[in-house]
Motif scaffolding. Sequence first.
Motif, PDB file in Angstrom:
ATOM      1  N   LEU A  16      -4.554  54.332  89.754  1.00  0.00           N
ATOM      2  CA  LEU A  16      -3.976  54.596  88.742  1.00  0.00           C
ATOM      3  C   LEU A  16      -5.006  55.307  87.204  1.00  0.00           C
ATOM      4  CD1 LEU A  16      -3.495  50.776  87.557  1.00  0.00           C
ATOM      5  CD2 LEU A  16      -2.254  52.139  88.693  1.00  0.00           C
ATOM      6  N   ASP A  17      -4.428  56.469  87.352  1.00  0.00           N
ATOM      7  CA  ASP A  17      -5.829  57.961  86.752  1.00  0.00           C
ATOM      8  C   ASP A  17      -5.182  57.691  85.026  1.00  0.00           C
ATOM      9  OD1 ASP A  17      -7.504  59.414  86.360  1.00  0.00           O
ATOM     10  OD2 ASP A  17      -5.798  61.190  87.970  1.00  0.00           O
ATOM     11  N   THR A  18      -6.497  57.908  84.859  1.00  0.00           N
ATOM     12  CA  THR A  18      -6.762  57.768  83.227  1.00  0.00           C
ATOM     13  C   THR A  18      -7.580  59.751  82.762  1.00  0.00           C
ATOM     14  OG1 THR A  18      -9.220  57.740  82.883  1.00  0.00           O
ATOM     15  CG2 THR A  18      -7.094  55.386  82.832  1.00  0.00           C
TER      16      THR A  18
ATOM     17  N   PRO B 150      -5.597  55.328  78.381  1.00  0.00           N
ATOM     18  CA  PRO B 150      -4.302  55.553  78.835  1.00  0.00           C
ATOM     19  C   PRO B 150      -4.195  55.303  80.456  1.00  0.00           C
ATOM     20  CG  PRO B 150      -4.922  57.389  77.046  1.00  0.00           C
ATOM     21  CD  PRO B 150      -5.753  56.301  77.119  1.00  0.00           C
ATOM     22  N   ILE B 151      -3.219  55.177  81.298  1.00  0.00           N
ATOM     23  CA  ILE B 151      -3.690  55.777  82.080  1.00  0.00           C
ATOM     24  C   ILE B 151      -2.392  56.051  82.055  1.00  0.00           C
ATOM     25  CG2 ILE B 151      -1.891  55.126  84.941  1.00  0.00           C
ATOM     26  CD1 ILE B 151      -3.196  52.095  83.577  1.00  0.00           C
ATOM     27  N   ASN B 152      -2.548  58.118  82.800  1.00  0.00           N
ATOM     28  CA  ASN B 152      -0.624  58.561  82.182  1.00  0.00           C
ATOM     29  C   ASN B 152      -0.789  59.263  84.375  1.00  0.00           C
ATOM     30  OD1 ASN B 152      -3.403  60.131  83.132  1.00  0.00           O
ATOM     31  ND2 ASN B 152      -3.689  61.000  81.536  1.00  0.00           N
ATOM     32  N   GLN B 153      -1.417  59.587  85.110  1.00  0.00           N
ATOM     33  CA  GLN B 153      -1.124  59.413  86.527  1.00  0.00           C
ATOM     34  C   GLN B 153      -0.887  58.143  87.300  1.00  0.00           C
ATOM     35  OE1 GLN B 153      -2.638  63.268  87.684  1.00  0.00           O
ATOM     36  NE2 GLN B 153      -1.826  63.162  89.270  1.00  0.00           N
ATOM     37  N   LEU B 154      -0.230  57.833  88.820  1.00  0.00           N
ATOM     38  CA  LEU B 154      -0.188  57.579  89.511  1.00  0.00           C
ATOM     39  C   LEU B 154      -0.323  58.415  91.105  1.00  0.00           C
ATOM     40  CD1 LEU B 154       2.583  55.295  87.988  1.00  0.00           C
ATOM     41  CD2 LEU B 154       0.228  54.785  87.940  1.00  0.00           C
ATOM     42  N   THR B 155      -1.234  57.963  91.592  1.00  0.00           N
ATOM     43  CA  THR B 155      -1.045  58.227  93.026  1.00  0.00           C
ATOM     44  C   THR B 155      -1.558  57.599  94.262  1.00  0.00           C
ATOM     45  OG1 THR B 155      -2.572  60.217  91.773  1.00  0.00           O
ATOM     46  CG2 THR B 155      -2.771  60.329  93.961  1.00  0.00           C
ATOM     47  N   ILE B 156      -1.063  58.176  94.852  1.00  0.00           N
ATOM     48  CA  ILE B 156      -1.252  56.971  96.053  1.00  0.00           C
ATOM     49  C   ILE B 156      -2.085  57.403  97.294  1.00  0.00           C
ATOM     50  CG2 ILE B 156       0.285  56.345  98.357  1.00  0.00           C
ATOM     51  CD1 ILE B 156       1.444  55.677  96.544  1.00  0.00           C
ATOM     52  N   ASP B 157      -3.411  57.021  97.782  1.00  0.00           N
ATOM     53  CA  ASP B 157      -4.011  57.109  98.906  1.00  0.00           C
ATOM     54  C   ASP B 157      -4.586  55.995  99.802  1.00  0.00           C
ATOM     55  OD1 ASP B 157      -6.323  58.355  99.624  1.00  0.00           O
ATOM     56  OD2 ASP B 157      -7.944  56.741  98.436  1.00  0.00           O
ATOM     57  N   LYS B 158      -3.587  56.536 100.550  1.00  0.00           N
ATOM     58  CA  LYS B 158      -3.653  55.279 101.673  1.00  0.00           C
ATOM     59  C   LYS B 158      -2.854  53.838 101.871  1.00  0.00           C
ATOM     60  CE  LYS B 158      -7.531  57.838 103.976  1.00  0.00           C
ATOM     61  NZ  LYS B 158      -8.637  56.850 104.721  1.00  0.00           N
ATOM     62  N   THR B 159      -3.171  52.676 101.491  1.00  0.00           N
ATOM     63  CA  THR B 159      -2.541  51.895 101.223  1.00  0.00           C
ATOM     64  C   THR B 159      -2.871  51.511 100.064  1.00  0.00           C
ATOM     65  OG1 THR B 159      -4.540  50.323 102.140  1.00  0.00           O
ATOM     66  CG2 THR B 159      -2.585  51.181 103.763  1.00  0.00           C
ATOM     67  N   SER B 160      -3.063  52.010  99.125  1.00  0.00           N
ATOM     68  CA  SER B 160      -3.985  51.605  97.576  1.00  0.00           C
ATOM     69  C   SER B 160      -2.782  52.995  96.807  1.00  0.00           C
ATOM     70  CB  SER B 160      -5.210  52.087  97.237  1.00  0.00           C
ATOM     71  OG  SER B 160      -6.203  51.361  97.777  1.00  0.00           O
TER      72      SER B 160
ATOM     73  N   PHE C  77       6.024  52.507  85.061  1.00  0.00           N
ATOM     74  CA  PHE C  77       5.334  52.547  85.926  1.00  0.00           C
ATOM     75  C   PHE C  77       6.755  51.423  87.359  1.00  0.00           C
ATOM     76  CE2 PHE C  77       3.730  48.963  88.157  1.00  0.00           C
ATOM     77  CZ  PHE C  77       2.317  49.841  88.587  1.00  0.00           C
ATOM     78  N   MET C  78       7.566  50.851  86.739  1.00  0.00           N
ATOM     79  CA  MET C  78       8.386  49.988  87.165  1.00  0.00           C
ATOM     80  C   MET C  78       8.948  51.441  88.134  1.00  0.00           C
ATOM     81  SD  MET C  78       7.268  47.032  86.910  1.00  0.00           S
ATOM     82  CE  MET C  78       7.052  45.949  86.266  1.00  0.00           C
TER      83      MET C  78
END
Length: 95
Positions: A42-44, A29-39, A60-61
């Motif tokens: 998807l963290d699990t 399961p994906i349970n965290q979203l992190t911004i890294d520069k231009t990406s 997510f949306m």
Amino acid sequence: MNLDEFYRASSHLDPKLTLLVAKAHHYVPINQLTIDKTSLLLDTNSQSHSQFATITLDQFMTRTSQLSPQVDLRTANNHQLIFGFRIVNKSIVFY
């Protein structure tokens, strides 16, 4: 795959679908979203209040609505670009 491509491909899917990523022969399961520069990573591995909560398509949306549509989707552990997804049971599995 970038956000715009994912938005277009998933626009008619059930918003309650959970988000998973394929790791070896398992779905995690994906349970965290992190911004890294231009990406968007998807963290699990992030632990939440209810152990390892899974993000739904609707969540997510909502969380990504203010980001540039050109942001790439990548896995957090090795920054591998997400190439697509498939529907498995009641989940979206990125690969």
